[in-house]
Every structure is written in structure tokens, then in C-alpha cells.
Design a protein around this motif. Sequence first.
Motif, PDB file in Angstrom:
ATOM      1  N   LEU A 481      47.730  41.175  37.085  1.00  0.00           N
ATOM      2  CA  LEU A 481      48.618  41.414  38.224  1.00  0.00           C
ATOM      3  C   LEU A 481      47.808  41.754  39.477  1.00  0.00           C
ATOM      4  O   LEU A 481      48.105  41.252  40.583  1.00  0.00           O
ATOM      5  N   VAL A 482      46.769  42.580  39.327  1.00  0.00           N
ATOM      6  CA  VAL A 482      45.924  42.941  40.481  1.00  0.00           C
ATOM      7  C   VAL A 482      45.231  41.713  41.042  1.00  0.00           C
ATOM      8  O   VAL A 482      45.165  41.494  42.269  1.00  0.00           O
ATOM      9  N   PHE A 484      46.225  38.635  40.812  1.00  0.00           N
ATOM     10  CA  PHE A 484      47.227  37.787  41.437  1.00  0.00           C
ATOM     11  C   PHE A 484      47.558  38.283  42.841  1.00  0.00           C
ATOM     12  O   PHE A 484      47.661  37.505  43.797  1.00  0.00           O
ATOM     13  N   ILE A 485      47.719  39.618  43.007  1.00  0.00           N
ATOM     14  CA  ILE A 485      48.061  40.180  44.327  1.00  0.00           C
ATOM     15  C   ILE A 485      46.923  39.970  45.314  1.00  0.00           C
ATOM     16  O   ILE A 485      47.138  39.578  46.475  1.00  0.00           O
ATOM     17  N   LEU A 486      45.703  40.235  44.887  1.00  0.00           N
ATOM     18  CA  LEU A 486      44.559  40.047  45.781  1.00  0.00           C
ATOM     19  C   LEU A 486      44.399  38.595  46.181  1.00  0.00           C
ATOM     20  O   LEU A 486      44.076  38.287  47.353  1.00  0.00           O
ATOM     21  N   LYS A 488      46.781  36.386  46.426  1.00  0.00           N
ATOM     22  CA  LYS A 488      47.874  36.046  47.332  1.00  0.00           C
ATOM     23  C   LYS A 488      47.594  36.567  48.742  1.00  0.00           C
ATOM     24  O   LYS A 488      47.846  35.878  49.747  1.00  0.00           O
ATOM     25  N   ARG A 489      47.015  37.772  48.830  1.00  0.00           N
ATOM     26  CA  ARG A 489      46.714  38.356  50.150  1.00  0.00           C
ATOM     27  C   ARG A 489      45.625  37.517  50.860  1.00  0.00           C
ATOM     28  O   ARG A 489      45.667  37.294  52.064  1.00  0.00           O
TER      29      ARG A 489
END
Length: 493
Positions: A481-482, A484-486, A488-489
Amino acid sequence: MVRAVVGEEHQLQSAEDRLFKSNVSAQIGLVIGKISPALDRAFVFDLITAPPNDAAQPPCSLLETPAKDDKRRGSKPRSQSQIDSSSLDIDCDWVAEHARQVSRMLLGGMNVVGIFIWASESAFKNSSLKIWQTVNRVAEAAPVFDCDVKERLIIHISYSPRRWTCRNCLLGSSFNSTSLRPCDFKMGKVLASLQTFKCTYNFEMRLPIFCETASQGNTLKDVLHNGISQHAMELKGARAIIDGHLELEEQTYSPNGIHKVEMLLPFAKDLITEACGGKEIVGAVVFSGSICSFSYLSPKESVSQAIEDIKGDIIMSLRSRLDIICDEADADIGSTVEGETAASSEIFSDKSLPQAVLHLLRKPCGLVFPRRVLIPWLADSFICDYLQPSETFEVLKDHFRELLSIETLADTSKILEPEVESSIKITKSFWDATASSQPSSKPVDQSRPRSDYDSKQSAKPTTSYASTAIAVLLLALLVGLVIFILDKRSSVA
């Protein structure tokens, strides 16, 4: 080669008096004692008379060859030629079976070392071949653990003339003039000089259940038999601590008191871990418990012999218990309805479980091994017997009456029950099988004795392994999840 034999004076004289009062012309029984190859001598502790067979007939009787003119002369007192032509008729199979069952009751350093014959001098001489065959059958039925000694004793108690003689019987496939050799025989105080060693041995065996194509011998009996044999190899290399000190060859011990022994097991391979690597495992048998073992050391024997006797007693005790539950299983299966097959796991009761094909079982199950109880016997020594969970001391009285000709058992308050219950657990899921093979989070030093604490630690549920797996899974999801978020940013920027 046994050159001299020393017998316990009190026990042998009591046996002689008992035989003379019996008024029988022939009798046979077992010699209980110890053969010491290092000393070239043997020690005799007691004589045990063989009981009547299933047909209520004595296992040894006198055969007489009638004179040719008996029919014409009618019944007359036996002539000297008739007496000299008499021989012995011995039920070898029955004597061997008696030896097999009695050997289960003996502790380390005590064995069935031969047979005794109560008969006239002429009957004994005329039956040399039959006696030799009987000794060989007894040796096969009651072997001495891990011992290459190919000799047994034959004690002849003659009433005509009245005397004791002893012969060393060489075991083999053929009988000749050298098969029976005379040896020196005397009586003395043997039991009072015995040194006693005691070991409480905790064990745990984790044995794999293979798939059908991997092994043909896949019954519980086969798995346990192989596991005990493997454990015997591991135990063979163990060192011992005696009274808190490492075993030393030259060390001597007093015959007074009981010397405490602890076993130091070497590192051993894990059979289940190896099987898992080959992806052949479908389950596991976890066999654990505690054994109270004794050994009795004869005078002038080295202390290493006492340790070897304890090792042998541990393995022979496990095999004896396996034989007991297998005998019950055979009897249980024999009583099933004709036409039923052992391939169906549904027909197996707790008693017949040892004959079950393990990879056909559909659910986990378990079995409790017979426990060893210790009964006071000669002098300060013990003899043992085995009880199923549902059995009481009343069973012991029957065993002693049938096998040892002891009508009254010692005070039951003196019977010892020192063992922790031994159990067998059969798991069928792959997760349970592999989890039981994983090392604990705290490594166990196998160079030290296994204690009750170790047994309790190894018996902990596998919940901790499941918790670890779940934690690893959640951590992987969180890391994903981490990432994926990084990612995306960075794409938005």
C-alpha cells in the motif's frame, strides 16, 4: 566365551527345593541373568518355570521307550535299560513364547540368558539336539539388545544323581559336538552386589506420513517401528551424566543406593523437515512421552556397560509397548466381520489403529501407549509390566501368576508409577505437519539432557506459527500500500 557362571545362591536353592517337592520327572524353564563378554562370565539371578501350554499340558515331559517284551511280561518295574533310553519331549514354541513375554518384564542388565532342565542324567544326554533347538528358539524370541553374543546357558538340575551342571550353548544353524560346552558353575551372593542406575528419559519423535506412492509400509505400526529404530541409532551416540558428573570409564560406584543417569543426545536430523523438502509428506505422527529406565551392573563390569544397558532398556521398552498394542490390534481385526477390508479407515477402533493405513485416515486421531509400572522383585531390584489406560493392578496379578509363577503379588502400595503418559498424535493437514517440524523461537540445546520443561515447550500449540504468518501477510499488504501511494504521488507530480 562364557567360561564361568555364578548363580544367586538363595534363589537357586529355593528353585531346587521347589522342583524336588513337585514330584515331576521333567521340567523346563528360563534362566534370568546376564552374560558379560568382557569378563567371560555370566551371572544367574533366578529360574522361572515355564507354565502349562494352552492345552493344559506341561511344556516338558519324559518319553520312555518300552522294552520289546512288555506285552508278554505285563507291567513290571522299569529296568535300567529302559531308564537309560528315556528322552525329553519339549514344546519349543511354547517355551519361546514364554521367553518373549517374560523378556518384556525385565529391566536393563537383566535378560533371558538360557533355559534350565530338570531331568535325570540319562534323559538330558539323550535329548541334546532337542535342548539345543529349544535354546536357539528362546534366543530368537528374547534377543539381547544390540549384542553380538552368540551363546546362551543351559543349566541342568539332575535328580539322579542329584547335582547341578552348566553348559555354554553356541547358537547357530547346525548342531555338532562343540555346540554344548561345559563351564564352571558355582553359587554365591550375586544380587547383593548389583549396582543400580536409574534414568528418566523424555522423548519426542516426529515421524512423516508419506503419500501412497512414496511408501508401501505406511501403517502406524510400520511408521512407529521405523521411528524407534531411527531413534535407537541416535541414542547409541548419546553420552551420559551420572550423579551430576560426565560418565568416565574408570569411575567406580557403590552398590548402595540408586545412581541417577541423564542422557546427552547428539544433534539429529529432522525426518519431517527432510520429507517436506521432497514434497512427499501428507501428515505426521508425533510420538512423545517419558520412560523410566533402570539398569543393574554386575561386579567388575565397567560403568559404560550400565549406560549401554539403559540405552537398550529404553529402546526395548518402546518396542515392547508397540508389540503390546499391535497384538491387541491383531486380535481386534481378527474379530471383525469376515469380508471387511483394512483399506477402509472407518472400521479401525482405538485398539486396531496400529494396523491403519495412515494416508487413508480422514481426520486427526491419537493413541495412548501402555505405561510402565515397576514392581519390587529380588532383593532391591525391580521388574516391570505394562498397563493400558483402562487397566488396573489386578491385571498385574494375573500376569505374574501366569508368567512368573508368583501367586501373591507384593504390596501394591510399593508398586511405582513414575512415567508421564506417552501418546501418539496423528495429524493429516499439511499445515499441522509442517508446523510441528519448525524449530521453536528459542533454540533448544540438544547437547544437554531433555527435561520435562523441554517436553512441555515442544508440546505447545501451533497458534504462534499462525500468528506469525498473519503478521507477515499484513506487513506485506502494508508495504504494498505504501509503495502504491508513493508511486501515485510521483506520477501526479
